[in-house]
Design a protein around this motif. Structure first.
Motif, PDB file in Angstrom:
ATOM      1  N   GLN A   1      23.550  17.491  91.223  1.00 61.79           N
ATOM      2  CA  GLN A   1      24.559  18.539  91.200  1.00 61.79           C
ATOM      3  C   GLN A   1      25.943  17.900  91.204  1.00 61.79           C
ATOM      4  OE1 GLN A   1      23.284  20.738  94.790  1.00 61.79           O
ATOM      5  NE2 GLN A   1      23.120  22.503  93.433  1.00 61.79           N
ATOM      6  N   VAL A   2      26.863  18.516  90.471  1.00 63.45           N
ATOM      7  CA  VAL A   2      28.250  18.038  90.470  1.00 63.45           C
ATOM      8  C   VAL A   2      29.172  19.258  90.490  1.00 63.45           C
ATOM      9  CG1 VAL A   2      27.784  15.877  89.220  1.00 63.45           C
ATOM     10  CG2 VAL A   2      28.306  17.963  87.940  1.00 63.45           C
ATOM     11  N   ASP A   3      30.444  19.020  90.734  1.00 57.94           N
ATOM     12  CA  ASP A   3      31.457  20.063  90.642  1.00 57.94           C
ATOM     13  C   ASP A   3      31.396  20.642  89.235  1.00 57.94           C
ATOM     14  OD1 ASP A   3      34.019  21.360  90.085  1.00 57.94           O
ATOM     15  OD2 ASP A   3      34.730  20.427  91.948  1.00 57.94           O
ATOM     16  N   GLU A   4      31.314  21.955  89.137  1.00 59.68           N
ATOM     17  CA  GLU A   4      31.119  22.591  87.821  1.00 59.68           C
ATOM     18  C   GLU A   4      32.247  22.264  86.837  1.00 59.68           C
ATOM     19  OE1 GLU A   4      31.119  26.845  88.112  1.00 59.68           O
ATOM     20  OE2 GLU A   4      33.225  26.914  88.737  1.00 59.68           O
ATOM     21  N   ARG A   5      33.430  21.901  87.368  1.00 59.36           N
ATOM     22  CA  ARG A   5      34.579  21.650  86.495  1.00 59.36           C
ATOM     23  C   ARG A   5      34.466  20.351  85.711  1.00 59.36           C
ATOM     24  NH1 ARG A   5      38.834  22.801  91.281  1.00 59.36           N
ATOM     25  NH2 ARG A   5      37.251  21.538  92.332  1.00 59.36           N
ATOM     26  N   ILE A   6      33.518  19.484  86.085  1.00 56.85           N
ATOM     27  CA  ILE A   6      33.409  18.210  85.366  1.00 56.85           C
ATOM     28  C   ILE A   6      32.206  18.189  84.416  1.00 56.85           C
ATOM     29  CG2 ILE A   6      34.339  17.149  87.477  1.00 56.85           C
ATOM     30  CD1 ILE A   6      31.736  15.511  87.677  1.00 56.85           C
ATOM     31  N   VAL A   7      31.447  19.286  84.443  1.00 52.78           N
ATOM     32  CA  VAL A   7      30.170  19.286  83.715  1.00 52.78           C
ATOM     33  C   VAL A   7      30.348  19.074  82.211  1.00 52.78           C
ATOM     34  CG1 VAL A   7      28.190  20.717  83.053  1.00 52.78           C
ATOM     35  CG2 VAL A   7      28.936  20.629  85.438  1.00 52.78           C
ATOM     36  N   GLU A   8      31.328  19.789  81.633  1.00 54.57           N
ATOM     37  CA  GLU A   8      31.496  19.713  80.191  1.00 54.57           C
ATOM     38  C   GLU A   8      31.777  18.269  79.740  1.00 54.57           C
ATOM     39  OE1 GLU A   8      34.224  22.662  78.666  1.00 54.57           O
ATOM     40  OE2 GLU A   8      34.371  21.554  76.774  1.00 54.57           O
ATOM     41  N   ASP A   9      32.730  17.622  80.402  1.00 49.04           N
ATOM     42  CA  ASP A   9      33.075  16.244  80.033  1.00 49.04           C
ATOM     43  C   ASP A   9      31.916  15.289  80.312  1.00 49.04           C
ATOM     44  OD1 ASP A   9      35.585  16.628  78.949  1.00 49.04           O
ATOM     45  OD2 ASP A   9      36.611  16.470  80.874  1.00 49.04           O
ATOM     46  N   LEU A  10      31.240  15.518  81.421  1.00 53.07           N
ATOM     47  CA  LEU A  10      30.123  14.643  81.782  1.00 53.07           C
ATOM     48  C   LEU A  10      29.004  14.729  80.746  1.00 53.07           C
ATOM     49  CD1 LEU A  10      28.727  12.755  83.807  1.00 53.07           C
ATOM     50  CD2 LEU A  10      27.988  14.773  85.094  1.00 53.07           C
ATOM     51  N   GLU A  11      28.677  15.947  80.360  1.00 53.69           N
ATOM     52  CA  GLU A  11      27.596  16.116  79.373  1.00 53.69           C
ATOM     53  C   GLU A  11      27.993  15.562  78.010  1.00 53.69           C
ATOM     54  OE1 GLU A  11      26.573  20.307  79.802  1.00 53.69           O
ATOM     55  OE2 GLU A  11      24.846  19.723  81.056  1.00 53.69           O
ATOM     56  N   ARG A  12      29.275  15.698  77.686  1.00 52.83           N
ATOM     57  CA  ARG A  12      29.762  15.156  76.417  1.00 52.83           C
ATOM     58  C   ARG A  12      29.655  13.622  76.424  1.00 52.83           C
ATOM     59  NH1 ARG A  12      34.644  14.662  74.186  1.00 52.83           N
ATOM     60  NH2 ARG A  12      35.686  14.912  76.192  1.00 52.83           N
ATOM     61  N   MET A  13      29.999  13.031  77.569  1.00 50.57           N
ATOM     62  CA  MET A  13      29.922  11.569  77.671  1.00 50.57           C
ATOM     63  C   MET A  13      28.477  11.093  77.500  1.00 50.57           C
ATOM     64  SD  MET A  13      31.451   9.061  80.638  1.00 50.57           S
ATOM     65  CE  MET A  13      30.296   9.421  81.986  1.00 50.57           C
ATOM     66  N   ILE A  14      27.581  11.755  78.190  1.00 46.25           N
ATOM     67  CA  ILE A  14      26.175  11.359  78.106  1.00 46.25           C
ATOM     68  C   ILE A  14      25.646  11.562  76.688  1.00 46.25           C
ATOM     69  CG2 ILE A  14      23.839  11.939  78.906  1.00 46.25           C
ATOM     70  CD1 ILE A  14      25.159  12.679  81.634  1.00 46.25           C
ATOM     71  N   GLY A  15      26.054  12.686  76.089  1.00 42.48           N
ATOM     72  CA  GLY A  15      25.604  12.993  74.733  1.00 42.48           C
ATOM     73  C   GLY A  15      26.136  12.005  73.707  1.00 42.48           C
ATOM     74  N   ASP A  16      27.419  11.657  73.818  1.00 38.55           N
ATOM     75  CA  ASP A  16      28.014  10.722  72.863  1.00 38.55           C
ATOM     76  C   ASP A  16      27.409   9.327  73.005  1.00 38.55           C
ATOM     77  OD1 ASP A  16      29.504  12.788  71.937  1.00 38.55           O
ATOM     78  OD2 ASP A  16      31.441  12.066  72.677  1.00 38.55           O
ATOM     79  N   ALA A  17      27.119   8.944  74.238  1.00 35.29           N
ATOM     80  CA  ALA A  17      26.468   7.643  74.448  1.00 35.29           C
ATOM     81  C   ALA A  17      25.090   7.652  73.777  1.00 35.29           C
ATOM     82  CB  ALA A  17      26.336   7.350  75.944  1.00 35.29           C
ATOM     83  N   ALA A  18      24.390   8.764  73.933  1.00 40.53           N
ATOM     84  CA  ALA A  18      23.048   8.887  73.344  1.00 40.53           C
ATOM     85  C   ALA A  18      23.106   8.761  71.826  1.00 40.53           C
ATOM     86  CB  ALA A  18      22.414  10.215  73.758  1.00 40.53           C
TER      87      ALA A  18
END
Ligand SMILES: [Zn+2]
Length: 260
Positions: free
Chosen positions: A102-119
């Motif tokens: 779980q993380v602060d909901e405000r960082i989710v979009e950037d976090l998922e984008r980072m993981i996705g772009d790395a993938a």
């Protein structure tokens, strides 16, 4: 005054060089931090005493207090939590689940984008830890102390060594929901392609390596290649350009604001 940070940096660099930090073994690191601890900050200057004019006060300060903390920034992304500064009162992030953490909901979009772009580049970033309650943090700290005791350390040493790698309850960024640990929390993470990619790109998603190898004397935490902190894209980019850790950056912004 205006070059104080730069002056301190030189002093710290000298200290670091003298201590020969590179490649130190854990035991030596413990001694290093013990030495720092014994030079710990004295009581704050008396109220009403101008903070900037006393060179004596500066001499009394240990290296860990060379950045000036005048209160939490207004910007939620820059909340400063470290071994000296607890999570602000009323900390109660709205949490969202990403993967298994779980993380602060405000960082989710950037976090998922980072993981996705790395993938997209064939790199796998997994979340090993995100938000932790203060209670859970307390358990982790106590476990680390117990582990050190079982190695034969005195209670004081066990506590001190634990504090280098595990924050006390209420003193961890994980309590804010703004920090993540990646890929299994491995010491060797800095040898991976994923780490190298993060070095180049994490700031584009608002994340910074929170405990860099060359800032341990300021953060109070040893190099943690796996721990990333969300500060937002603008701040992450500035911190990268200026080569400042969060302690320095918050102090830097204060100084900028004071100059008007
Ligand atoms: Zn962490």
């Amino acid at each position: 005054m205006e070059n104080r940070l730069a002056v301190w940096k030189k002093i710290l660099f000298g200290l670091l060089a003298a201590a020969g930090v590179t490649g130190l073994l854990t035991a030596t690191t413990a001694v290093f931090f013990y030495a720092l601890g014994s030079a710990a900050p004295q009581a704050s200057p008396a109220a009403g005493e101008p903070a900037s004019s006393s060179s004596a006060a500066e001499e009394e300060e240990g290296p860990l207090s060379t950045w000036e903390f005048t209160g939490q920034p207004d910007d939620w992304r820059l909340v400063l939590v470290n071994f000296e500064i607890p999570v602000p009162a009323g900390n109660d992030p709205v949490l969202e689940t990403v993967g298994t953490v779980q993380v602060d909901e405000r960082i989710v979009e950037d976090l998922e984008r980072m993981i996705g772009d790395a993938a997209q580049e064939g790199l796998t970033l997994t979340l090993s830890s995100g938000y932790r309650s203060e209670e859970r943090q307390g358990e982790l700290f106590e476990q680390a102390v117990q582990d050190n005791l079982s190695l034969g350390m005195s209670l004081q040493m066990a506590d001190m060594v634990a504090a280098e790698s595990v924050a006390r309850a209420g003193y961890s960024e994980h309590n804010t929901g703004l920090a993540v640990d990646l890929n299994g929390v491995l010491e060797t993470f800095d040898e991976t392609a994923e780490y190298r990619w993060l070095q180049r790109h994490a700031y584009e998603y608002g994340f910074v390596l929170r405990y860099p190898e060359d800032k341990t004397e300021l953060t109070g935490i040893r190099f943690e290649p796996w721990h990333y902190r969300y500060v937002g894209r603008e701040h992450a980019e500035k911190m990268r350009l200026l080569n400042l850790c969060l302690e320095e950056y918050v102090a830097y912004l204060d100084e900028q604001a004071a100059r008007g």
